[in-house]
Write an enzyme that holds these catalytic residues in place. Structure first.
Site, PDB file in Angstrom:
ATOM      1  N   ARG A 108      -7.128  15.536  -2.210  1.00 50.12           N
ATOM      2  CA  ARG A 108      -6.431  14.058  -2.465  1.00 50.12           C
ATOM      3  C   ARG A 108      -7.351  13.177  -2.832  1.00 50.12           C
ATOM      4  O   ARG A 108      -8.381  13.003  -2.262  1.00 50.12           O
ATOM      5  CB  ARG A 108      -5.517  13.830  -1.510  1.00 50.12           C
ATOM      6  N   HIS A 135       1.448  14.319  -8.078  1.00 49.71           N
ATOM      7  CA  HIS A 135       1.848  14.700  -6.742  1.00 49.71           C
ATOM      8  C   HIS A 135       2.687  15.978  -6.719  1.00 49.71           C
ATOM      9  O   HIS A 135       4.214  16.098  -6.482  1.00 49.71           O
ATOM     10  CB  HIS A 135       2.275  13.449  -6.190  1.00 49.71           C
ATOM     11  N   GLN A 138       4.554  17.464  -3.617  1.00 51.56           N
ATOM     12  CA  GLN A 138       5.586  16.672  -3.231  1.00 51.56           C
ATOM     13  C   GLN A 138       6.946  16.907  -4.095  1.00 51.56           C
ATOM     14  O   GLN A 138       8.279  17.498  -3.487  1.00 51.56           O
ATOM     15  CB  GLN A 138       5.454  15.075  -3.358  1.00 51.56           C
ATOM     16  N   ASP A 231       9.668   4.951  -4.440  1.00 53.39           N
ATOM     17  CA  ASP A 231       8.264   5.008  -3.918  1.00 53.39           C
ATOM     18  C   ASP A 231       7.652   3.612  -3.661  1.00 53.39           C
ATOM     19  O   ASP A 231       8.340   2.677  -4.329  1.00 53.39           O
ATOM     20  CB  ASP A 231       7.575   5.573  -4.788  1.00 53.39           C
ATOM     21  N   CYS A 272       9.359  10.013  -1.134  1.00 57.14           N
ATOM     22  CA  CYS A 272       8.194  10.523  -0.642  1.00 57.14           C
ATOM     23  C   CYS A 272       7.822  10.320   0.794  1.00 57.14           C
ATOM     24  O   CYS A 272       7.144  11.019   1.361  1.00 57.14           O
ATOM     25  CB  CYS A 272       7.131  10.830  -1.678  1.00 57.14           C
ATOM     26  N   ARG A 316       7.962  19.577   2.987  1.00 53.57           N
ATOM     27  CA  ARG A 316       6.646  19.512   2.483  1.00 53.57           C
ATOM     28  C   ARG A 316       5.692  20.709   3.120  1.00 53.57           C
ATOM     29  O   ARG A 316       5.318  21.440   2.409  1.00 53.57           O
ATOM     30  CB  ARG A 316       5.883  18.307   2.913  1.00 53.57           C
TER      31      ARG A 316
HETATM   32  N1  NVA Z   1       2.745   6.742  -4.824  1.00 56.07           N
HETATM   33  C1  NVA Z   1       2.229   6.780  -3.649  1.00 56.07           C
HETATM   34  C2  NVA Z   1       2.550   7.861  -3.085  1.00 56.07           C
HETATM   35  C3  NVA Z   1       2.274   8.200  -1.432  1.00 56.07           C
HETATM   36  C4  NVA Z   1       2.722   9.624  -1.106  1.00 56.07           C
HETATM   37  C5  NVA Z   1       0.926   6.415  -3.273  1.00 56.07           C
HETATM   38  O1  NVA Z   1      -0.031   7.248  -4.213  1.00 56.07           O
HETATM   39  O2  NVA Z   1       0.270   5.944  -2.531  1.00 56.07           O
HETATM   40  N1   CP Z   2       4.528  12.085   0.740  1.00 54.21           N
HETATM   41  C1   CP Z   2       3.079  12.223   1.147  1.00 54.21           C
HETATM   42  O1   CP Z   2       2.419  12.637   0.442  1.00 54.21           O
HETATM   43  O2   CP Z   2       2.696  11.649   2.246  1.00 54.21           O
HETATM   44  P1   CP Z   2       1.246  11.429   2.818  1.00 54.21           P
HETATM   45  O3   CP Z   2       0.747  10.391   2.064  1.00 54.21           O
HETATM   46  O4   CP Z   2       1.525  10.728   4.248  1.00 54.21           O
HETATM   47  O5   CP Z   2       0.460  12.785   2.933  1.00 54.21           O
END
Ligand code: NVA
Ligand code: CP
Length: 329
Positions: A108, A135, A138, A231, A272, A316
């Site tokens: 990530r 992502h 997800q 989101d 998410c 998930r």
């Molecule tokens: N768009 C958000 C998704 C978190 C799961 C981010 O990148 O912070």
């Molecule tokens: N939805 C998701 O990816 O959650 P986290 O950022 O907690 O991993």
């Protein structure tokens, strides 16, 4: 043709065919049913998966850890604060080391090119746990959740993504819907519309799958939606943009009125997570004191019977476990 995903990376759904995504969803259902019945396997026994995080995570990290452990494998968590990654060692060198030690790597971080380079240099399957532009794990969980709640084929389902339609979740949804032949509307302000090149790429896929992918700032575009998805308005790394995002996105907050505008009494609310839906977090409180209401959904909708957000969170784990089992065994 039988699907065989052994040795494959999972960097974006754009790399996967409709049949392969179908296979992963069906395997997720089986693994979920097995877990519910108290059965876990040992299919990942002797396998070690690296969990490499340059951004924070609750669900993704937990899902990988639980998924691997339930199937008898082991994990190592590394971030760039407590490792040499991204500091004293090149990406290529680190990836080669990881490839010698691990059977698979979850990553990530920021740029998609990093997850691609990890796959190229490590020689083992690499899983995209979120980048600035995608992502995919997800979406697999969300498709499973939709199939559990909506009694019609995915190809008949309309998803409307509300808010920042230029972020990783919006793009991941566009890829997933294009592959699965679904109807998708990115509903948000013109200033945050999906990039033309991405719209063009997904429309190319959509032409073959029967999907319809569009962008609109018009509230009438939510009519007939089966799912309203949103989101947070400022993704990880974009926190300094909160003032401009609140100004642009406040009209696209998910409210009871927006649910009603779909005309579908059974419309699902999906997210998410993490979500700002109340003032229980320091960040929401601090921003509110500065004059910014960062809630992308009302607490009423978040807690309503329409909301399936915690089903998504649970899924998930089942879907990530399916990806691991399919690619490592
Ligand atoms: N768009 C958000 C998704 C978190 C799961 C981010 O990148 O912070
Ligand atoms: N939805 C998701 O990816 O959650 P986290 O950022 O907690 O991993």
């Amino acid at each position: 043709m039988a699907v065989n995903l052994k040795g494959r990376s999972f960097l974006t759904l754009m790399d996967y065919s409709r049949d392969e995504i179908r296979y992963l969803l069906d395997l997720s259902k089986k693994l979920k049913a097995d877990k519910r019945a108290g059965r876990t396997g040992d299919s990942l026994k002797g396998k070690n998966v690296l969990l490499l995080f340059e951004k924070s995570s609750t669900r993704t990290r937990s899902s990988f850890e639980v998924g691997v452990t339930q199937e008898g494998g082991g994990v190592t968590f590394l971030d760039n604060r407590h490792s040499q990654f991204g500091k004293k060692e090149s990406l290529e060198d680190s990836a080669k080391v990881f490839g010698r030690l691990y059977d698979g790597i979850e990553y990530r971080g920021y740029e998609q090119s990093v997850v691609e380079a990890l796959a190229r240099y490590s020689g083992v399957p690499v899983y995209n746990g979120l980048t600035d532009v995608d992502h995919p794990t997800q979406i697999l969980a969300d498709l499973l959740t939709i199939e559990e709640h909506i009694a019609k084929p995915l190809s008949d389902v309309k998803v409307v993504f509300c808010g920042d339609t230029r972020n990783n979740m919006a793009y991941a949804w566009m890829y997933g819907c294009a592959k699965m032949g679904m109807k998708f509307v990115a509903y948000g302000p013109r200033e945050l519309a999906p990039q033309d090149a991405i719209l063009e790429a997904v429309r190319g896929v959509a032409a073959g799958s029967g999907a319809e992918i569009g962008f609109s700032s018009d509230i009438r575009s939510v009519e007939g939606a089966d799912v309203l998805y949103t989101d947070i308005w400022a993704s990880m790394g974009e926190e300094d943009r909160i003032p401009e995002r609140v100004k642009l996105l406040a009209p696209y907050k998910v409210t009871t009125d927006l649910l009603e505008a779909t005309g579908n009494p059974n419309v699902l609310f999906m997210h998410c997570l993490p979500s700002f839906h109340d003032f229980e977090t320091d960040m929401a409180k601090e921003q509110y004191e500065l004059g910014y209401d960062i809630r992308e959904v009302t607490d009423e909708v978040f807690r309503s019977a329409h909301s399936v957000v915690f089903d998504e969170a649970e899924n998930r784990m089942h879907t990530i476990k399916a990806i691991l089992v399919a690619t490592l065994t």
